[in-house]
Design a protein around this motif. Structure first.
Motif, PDB file in Angstrom:
ATOM      1  N   GLY A 175       0.778  -1.222   0.000  1.00 41.96           N
ATOM      2  CA  GLY A 175       0.000   0.000   0.000  1.00 41.96           C
ATOM      3  C   GLY A 175       0.815   1.280   0.000  1.00 41.96           C
ATOM      4  N   THR A 176       2.118   1.212  -0.220  1.00 43.29           N
ATOM      5  CA  THR A 176       2.972   2.400  -0.233  1.00 43.29           C
ATOM      6  C   THR A 176       3.741   2.460  -1.546  1.00 43.29           C
ATOM      7  N   TYR A 177       3.690   3.614  -2.193  1.00 42.49           N
ATOM      8  CA  TYR A 177       4.296   3.775  -3.505  1.00 42.49           C
ATOM      9  C   TYR A 177       5.151   5.028  -3.556  1.00 42.49           C
ATOM     10  N   GLU A 178       6.215   4.965  -4.352  1.00 43.03           N
ATOM     11  CA  GLU A 178       7.052   6.116  -4.625  1.00 43.03           C
ATOM     12  C   GLU A 178       6.827   6.509  -6.078  1.00 43.03           C
ATOM     13  N   VAL A 179       6.417   7.750  -6.292  1.00 37.79           N
ATOM     14  CA  VAL A 179       6.204   8.283  -7.632  1.00 37.79           C
ATOM     15  C   VAL A 179       7.238   9.388  -7.849  1.00 37.79           C
ATOM     16  N   ILE A 180       7.980   9.296  -8.939  1.00 39.34           N
ATOM     17  CA  ILE A 180       8.994  10.296  -9.270  1.00 39.34           C
ATOM     18  C   ILE A 180       8.546  11.033 -10.537  1.00 39.34           C
ATOM     19  N   VAL A 181       8.474  12.365 -10.423  1.00 42.10           N
ATOM     20  CA  VAL A 181       8.137  13.214 -11.563  1.00 42.10           C
ATOM     21  C   VAL A 181       9.401  13.996 -11.924  1.00 42.10           C
ATOM     22  N   PRO A 182       9.992  13.723 -13.094  1.00 38.02           N
ATOM     23  CA  PRO A 182      11.257  14.360 -13.447  1.00 38.02           C
ATOM     24  C   PRO A 182      11.139  15.868 -13.632  1.00 38.02           C
ATOM     25  N   ASN A 183      12.165  16.570 -13.175  1.00 36.64           N
ATOM     26  CA  ASN A 183      12.310  18.014 -13.372  1.00 36.64           C
ATOM     27  C   ASN A 183      11.141  18.836 -12.836  1.00 36.64           C
ATOM     28  N   GLN A 184      10.555  18.390 -11.738  1.00 41.51           N
ATOM     29  CA  GLN A 184       9.415  19.106 -11.148  1.00 41.51           C
ATOM     30  C   GLN A 184       9.653  19.439  -9.672  1.00 41.51           C
ATOM     31  N   ALA A 185      10.900  19.399  -9.205  1.00 41.78           N
ATOM     32  CA  ALA A 185      11.188  19.669  -7.803  1.00 41.78           C
ATOM     33  C   ALA A 185      10.818  21.098  -7.440  1.00 41.78           C
ATOM     34  N   GLY A 186      10.433  21.288  -6.199  1.00 43.31           N
ATOM     35  CA  GLY A 186      10.113  22.612  -5.697  1.00 43.31           C
ATOM     36  C   GLY A 186       8.958  22.560  -4.725  1.00 43.31           C
ATOM     37  N   SER A 187       8.591  23.698  -4.227  1.00 41.78           N
ATOM     38  CA  SER A 187       7.534  23.742  -3.218  1.00 41.78           C
ATOM     39  C   SER A 187       6.189  24.151  -3.790  1.00 41.78           C
ATOM     40  N   GLY A 188       6.117  24.428  -5.073  1.00 42.32           N
ATOM     41  CA  GLY A 188       4.877  24.920  -5.666  1.00 42.32           C
ATOM     42  C   GLY A 188       4.010  23.860  -6.302  1.00 42.32           C
ATOM     43  N   ASN A 189       4.110  22.613  -5.853  1.00 40.90           N
ATOM     44  CA  ASN A 189       3.354  21.532  -6.466  1.00 40.90           C
ATOM     45  C   ASN A 189       1.966  21.376  -5.853  1.00 40.90           C
ATOM     46  N   THR A 190       0.990  21.080  -6.701  1.00 43.72           N
ATOM     47  CA  THR A 190      -0.324  20.609  -6.273  1.00 43.72           C
ATOM     48  C   THR A 190      -0.412  19.167  -6.738  1.00 43.72           C
ATOM     49  N   ILE A 191      -0.790  18.251  -5.836  1.00 43.58           N
ATOM     50  CA  ILE A 191      -0.770  16.826  -6.144  1.00 43.58           C
ATOM     51  C   ILE A 191      -2.111  16.206  -5.765  1.00 43.58           C
ATOM     52  N   LEU A 192      -2.656  15.391  -6.684  1.00 52.84           N
ATOM     53  CA  LEU A 192      -3.909  14.686  -6.441  1.00 52.84           C
ATOM     54  C   LEU A 192      -3.717  13.210  -6.777  1.00 52.84           C
ATOM     55  N   THR A 193      -4.423  12.360  -6.064  1.00 53.02           N
ATOM     56  CA  THR A 193      -4.406  10.931  -6.392  1.00 53.02           C
ATOM     57  C   THR A 193      -5.746  10.305  -6.008  1.00 53.02           C
ATOM     58  N   THR A 194      -6.153   9.312  -6.763  1.00 53.10           N
ATOM     59  CA  THR A 194      -7.376   8.565  -6.459  1.00 53.10           C
ATOM     60  C   THR A 194      -7.183   7.126  -6.920  1.00 53.10           C
ATOM     61  N   THR A 195      -7.810   6.192  -6.235  1.00 52.59           N
ATOM     62  CA  THR A 195      -7.680   4.792  -6.650  1.00 52.59           C
ATOM     63  C   THR A 195      -8.546   4.513  -7.866  1.00 52.59           C
ATOM     64  N   TYR A 196      -8.259   3.398  -8.493  1.00 57.34           N
ATOM     65  CA  TYR A 196      -8.920   2.990  -9.719  1.00 57.34           C
ATOM     66  C   TYR A 196      -9.339   1.533  -9.561  1.00 57.34           C
TER      67      TYR A 196
END
Length: 174
Positions: free
Chosen positions: A108-129
């Motif tokens: 139940g634990t996942y690591e997602v890496i988004v390249p070249n998007q580091a910083g504090s201005g991220n908005t992140i959403l997730t939902t199961t499928y």
């Protein structure tokens, strides 16, 4: 059981769909599946009681994103819920910064890496499928060099860590 029709999407890249329960602390909203009908996108949404896992009527908010042109961000459908090896999720979309990757680090634990998007201005959403009463939450995020590293947790309706497919979306502001 709800069906949301988004007209005129077309049959190419389907983009990303996020859904969350609204106006109820006891509800879980999730995406059962999506498909194309003619040029329309059909999104099957299910809402569950968060304590019992039973289907229930509930309000929800839905976000659909297809094109992130001139924006930093990305989306994916993490479809290999038991993969402990890093992989590129299905329906991966990113704005010129490379493919998002995902891997399971524990149940139940996942690591997602988004390249070249580091910083504090991220908005992140997730939902199961899928056709179950599981839920997904963003556990936190941080910079890993120039990349964004996000932890996603998935649970069953009893709050027990459970492997699950999920949809992921981020948008970044410099």
């Amino acid at each position: 059981h709800y069906t949301v029709t988004i007209p005129g999407v077309g049959a190419g890249n389907l983009g990303n769909v996020q859904v969350t329960a609204a106006n109820s602390v006891s509800a879980i909203a999730k995406i059962k599946e999506w498909s194309i009908s003619g040029s329309d996108l059909k999104v099957e949404v299910r809402t569950y009681h968060s304590g019992t896992g039973s289907l229930m009527d509930a309000e929800f908010n839905l976000l659909y994103t297809k094109n992130l042109t001139n924006m930093k961000g990305g989306y994916c459908w993490a479809d290999l819920e038991s993969s402990t090896s890093t992989y590129t999720p299905f329906r991966n979309g990113n704005t010129g910064s490379g493919n998002i990757t995902s891997k399971k680090t524990s149940t139940g634990t996942y690591e997602v890496i988004v390249p070249n998007q580091a910083g504090s201005g991220n908005t992140i959403l997730t939902t199961t499928y899928g056709d179950n009463n599981y839920k997904a939450v963003v556990g936190g995020w941080s910079s890993q060099g120039s990349d964004l590293r996000v932890t996603v947790y998935t649970y069953n309706s009893s709050g027990v860590a459970t492997d699950a497919e999920f949809s992921f979306f981020t948008i970044y502001k410099d």
